[in-house]
Design a protein around this motif. Sequence first.
Motif, short mmCIF file in Angstrom:
data_model
loop_
_atom_site.label_atom_id
_atom_site.label_comp_id
_atom_site.label_asym_id
_atom_site.label_seq_id
_atom_site.Cartn_x
_atom_site.Cartn_y
_atom_site.Cartn_z
N ASN A 1 0.82 -1.19 0.00
CA ASN A 1 0.00 0.00 0.00
C ASN A 1 0.87 1.25 0.00
O ASN A 1 1.87 1.31 0.70
N HIS A 2 0.48 2.26 -0.77
CA HIS A 2 1.22 3.52 -0.79
C HIS A 2 0.57 4.50 0.19
O HIS A 2 0.10 5.56 -0.18
N ILE B 1 10.13 -0.01 -6.04
CA ILE B 1 8.93 0.45 -5.33
C ILE B 1 9.41 1.26 -4.13
O ILE B 1 9.92 0.71 -3.15
N GLN C 1 6.79 2.22 -0.02
CA GLN C 1 5.56 1.44 0.01
C GLN C 1 5.50 0.67 1.33
O GLN C 1 6.53 0.23 1.85
N ARG D 1 8.43 -1.09 5.86
CA ARG D 1 8.35 0.01 4.89
C ARG D 1 9.75 0.31 4.36
O ARG D 1 10.42 1.24 4.81
#
Length: 198
Positions: A13-14, A139, A142, A161
């Motif tokens: 999830n961002h 990524i 995230q 994270r």
Amino acid sequence: MEEITTTNGTIINHDSNEVYHSKKEYIGSSGLKNIKKSPAHFKADKKEEQTQAMMFGTAYHTLVLEPELFEKEIHVFDENARPEPDKTFGSKANKIWKLEQYSIPNKTVITAVEFSIMQQMYAVLVKHPYAKSLLKKGIKEQSFYTELPTMDGKTIKVKVRPDNYKREKRICIDLKTCVDASADGFQKQAAKMNYHIS
């Protein structure tokens, strides 16, 4: 990036750093570091007070990984811009101005000198081909949430994270700043700051 659930149930999830830290049903490195001190520290869940070195690290982190957010999240305090430049911070106007500069809501404050140092550090970082390749693509920022099995057959909710995740190479990158970048110096700081837990 919208929320993704992988085949093993991991959620990517961002969300913001604040949202990530608010999800208390999951344990992350901050919780593990508190448990290392004592169960009482973990239960109290006190937020670590930000030192100037930590603020420097946060600002550099933003400059390198999320430059588009730098102006929104970081304030560069330039003492040369004080209202009475011919006077020191002993003057009432300069003193009030400085307090205001360090009290901007939701912003990390660094000095103009620190910002200059960061820019020099960044220039050196991007000249290093391997470091540059680790930070390029991937990524960034995230949040990953999943459940892991415990030895007693139950599960525990965990979160991580990484600063950057290179999926194709299965590498998590955690950008750190330090005063002493020698092998011995960094090893000592890593142990002191529990980087291995992160």
